[in-house]
Motif scaffolding. Structure first.
Motif, PDB file in Angstrom:
ATOM      1  N   PHE A  79     -16.194  38.749  27.064  1.00 18.03           N
ATOM      2  CA  PHE A  79     -17.566  38.797  27.240  1.00 18.03           C
ATOM      3  C   PHE A  79     -18.104  39.416  28.741  1.00 18.03           C
ATOM      4  CE2 PHE A  79     -16.904  35.015  24.449  1.00 18.03           C
ATOM      5  CZ  PHE A  79     -17.459  35.719  23.465  1.00 18.03           C
ATOM      6  N   LEU A  80     -17.034  39.398  29.345  1.00 14.44           N
ATOM      7  CA  LEU A  80     -17.444  39.834  30.871  1.00 14.44           C
ATOM      8  C   LEU A  80     -17.223  41.467  30.990  1.00 14.44           C
ATOM      9  CD1 LEU A  80     -15.032  37.662  32.832  1.00 14.44           C
ATOM     10  CD2 LEU A  80     -17.490  37.470  32.380  1.00 14.44           C
ATOM     11  N   HIS A  81     -18.427  42.137  31.167  1.00 15.92           N
ATOM     12  CA  HIS A  81     -18.617  43.323  31.507  1.00 15.92           C
ATOM     13  C   HIS A  81     -19.328  43.771  32.913  1.00 15.92           C
ATOM     14  CE1 HIS A  81     -18.807  42.938  27.246  1.00 15.92           C
ATOM     15  NE2 HIS A  81     -18.282  44.431  26.980  1.00 15.92           N
ATOM     16  N   PHE A  82     -18.525  44.933  33.445  1.00 16.66           N
ATOM     17  CA  PHE A  82     -18.519  45.115  35.038  1.00 16.66           C
ATOM     18  C   PHE A  82     -19.455  46.127  35.197  1.00 16.66           C
ATOM     19  CE2 PHE A  82     -14.532  43.153  33.986  1.00 16.66           C
ATOM     20  CZ  PHE A  82     -14.649  41.981  34.681  1.00 16.66           C
ATOM     21  N   VAL A 119     -23.047  48.990  27.424  1.00 13.93           N
ATOM     22  CA  VAL A 119     -23.840  49.821  26.426  1.00 13.93           C
ATOM     23  C   VAL A 119     -22.825  50.231  25.355  1.00 13.93           C
ATOM     24  CG1 VAL A 119     -24.971  51.778  26.303  1.00 13.93           C
ATOM     25  CG2 VAL A 119     -25.827  49.946  27.901  1.00 13.93           C
ATOM     26  N   PHE A 120     -21.818  50.863  26.230  1.00 16.65           N
ATOM     27  CA  PHE A 120     -20.654  51.620  25.226  1.00 16.65           C
ATOM     28  C   PHE A 120     -20.041  50.698  24.362  1.00 16.65           C
ATOM     29  CE2 PHE A 120     -16.377  53.185  24.565  1.00 16.65           C
ATOM     30  CZ  PHE A 120     -16.585  54.390  24.128  1.00 16.65           C
ATOM     31  N   ASN A 121     -19.730  49.489  24.640  1.00 19.20           N
ATOM     32  CA  ASN A 121     -19.076  48.224  23.750  1.00 19.20           C
ATOM     33  C   ASN A 121     -19.889  47.850  22.963  1.00 19.20           C
ATOM     34  OD1 ASN A 121     -16.687  48.705  25.074  1.00 19.20           O
ATOM     35  ND2 ASN A 121     -16.642  46.899  26.427  1.00 19.20           N
ATOM     36  N   THR A 122     -21.393  47.638  23.132  1.00 21.39           N
ATOM     37  CA  THR A 122     -22.333  46.993  22.292  1.00 21.39           C
ATOM     38  C   THR A 122     -22.566  48.018  21.181  1.00 21.39           C
ATOM     39  OG1 THR A 122     -24.274  47.392  23.664  1.00 21.39           O
ATOM     40  CG2 THR A 122     -22.994  45.352  23.816  1.00 21.39           C
TER      41      THR A 122
END
Length: 287
Positions: free
Chosen positions: A145-148, A154-157
């Motif tokens: 869940f951690l995005h930096f 945006v890319f992952n979702t």
């Protein structure tokens, strides 16, 4: 997503023209070969009734489209609530990923965010150490869940929306949830073992797991295909290779959790192989 078998005909019958006419009427469908039959499948009962009437009409003479019911193209767009009911797991994990990004964004001192990292953060004055906790078992999952960065989330979702909903439509929410958790476990463990004590996160390992699962499942069980375009598979694999070669560092995008990507992909392939084997065994045991 449930599918309805409208017609089952011999392999010798050419359904290409009938399929073309259905697409002209914006009636979504697919034709699969199962044993010695061709099956024409649609996604809703209303479409099934309409296509069945159209096929019957074609058998009796010139095709006459039924006028008693509206075509699929006239259906209203699904409400957000209906979309959630059909794709709860995909949407919940998207929301959690966004919340994870916001948590990192506004928690620069790693207060609450440190509770979600794989390694426990132990502060010693101005510095900190990372240790492996044997009691806080949630940490093997929560780094996804951690995005930096904004680009990261945006890319992952976007990929989670594309790949996750394919699995959830075809196989249901429970199987998608189990798949995500298993892939998250495998990809996080792989990253921790390869990279050592470090702070990492992101849904990318899960994304590659979904890619591997959806692709291999579709190859092994084509009549229940998830229809992942080959262009997506090629793009994601090329990107994986570029990341392994350090391409992201050259672009100034920083380090990438390559072990999580590879681990997630391998987990997805392994689970797909096992799931396809179970599916075949269960089908062969049916009378």
């Amino acid at each position: 997503m449930a599918e309805y078998v409208v017609i089952a005909v011999e392999l010798s019958e050419d359904l290409a023209e009938f399929s073309r006419l259905l697409w002209q009427q914006k009636l979504r469908h697919r034709i699969v070969v199962q044993e010695d039959k061709q099956l024409l499948l649609v996604a809703s009962e209303q479409d099934a009734q309409q296509v069945a009437l159209a096929y019957k009409s074609l058998q009796e003479g010139p095709l006459q489209w039924p006028e008693s019911k509206p075509l699929s193209s006239s259906k209203p767009a699904p409400s957000p609530w209906r979309c959630f009911l059909r794709l709860p797991v995909t949407l919940i994990f998207i929301v959690l990923s966004v919340l994870g990004y916001l948590l990192v964004r506004f928690d620069a001192q790693l207060g609450l965010a440190a509770e979600l990292t794989f390694f426990t953060v132990v502060r010693e004055g101005a510095s900190y150490n990372l240790i492996l906790s044997k009691q806080e078992l949630w940490r093997v999952l929560t780094p996804i869940f951690l995005h930096f960065s904004l680009l990261h989330v945006v890319f992952n979702t976007l990929w989670l929306w594309d790949l996750g909903r394919r699995v959830e439509y075809i196989q249901g929410s429970t199987k998608l949830l189990g798949l995500i958790l298993l892939v998250a476990l495998g990809s996080n463990l792989a990253q921790a073992m390869v990279a050592g004590a470090a702070i990492f996160g992101g849904m990318s390992g899960v994304i590659y797991g979904l890619l591997g699962y959806g692709w291999l499942w579709s190859v092994l069980v084509p009549h229940k295909s998830m229809h992942i375009p080959n262009a997506i598979v090629v793009f994601m694999l090329v990107w994986l290779v570029l990341c392994l070669m350090g391409f992201t560092r050259l672009l100034g995008l920083g380090e990438v959790a390559n072990a999580a990507h590879v681990g997630g992909l391998l987990m997805g392939l392994l689970i797909a192989g096992a799931a396809a084997f179970i599916d075949r065994r269960s089908n062969s045991s049916k009378p």
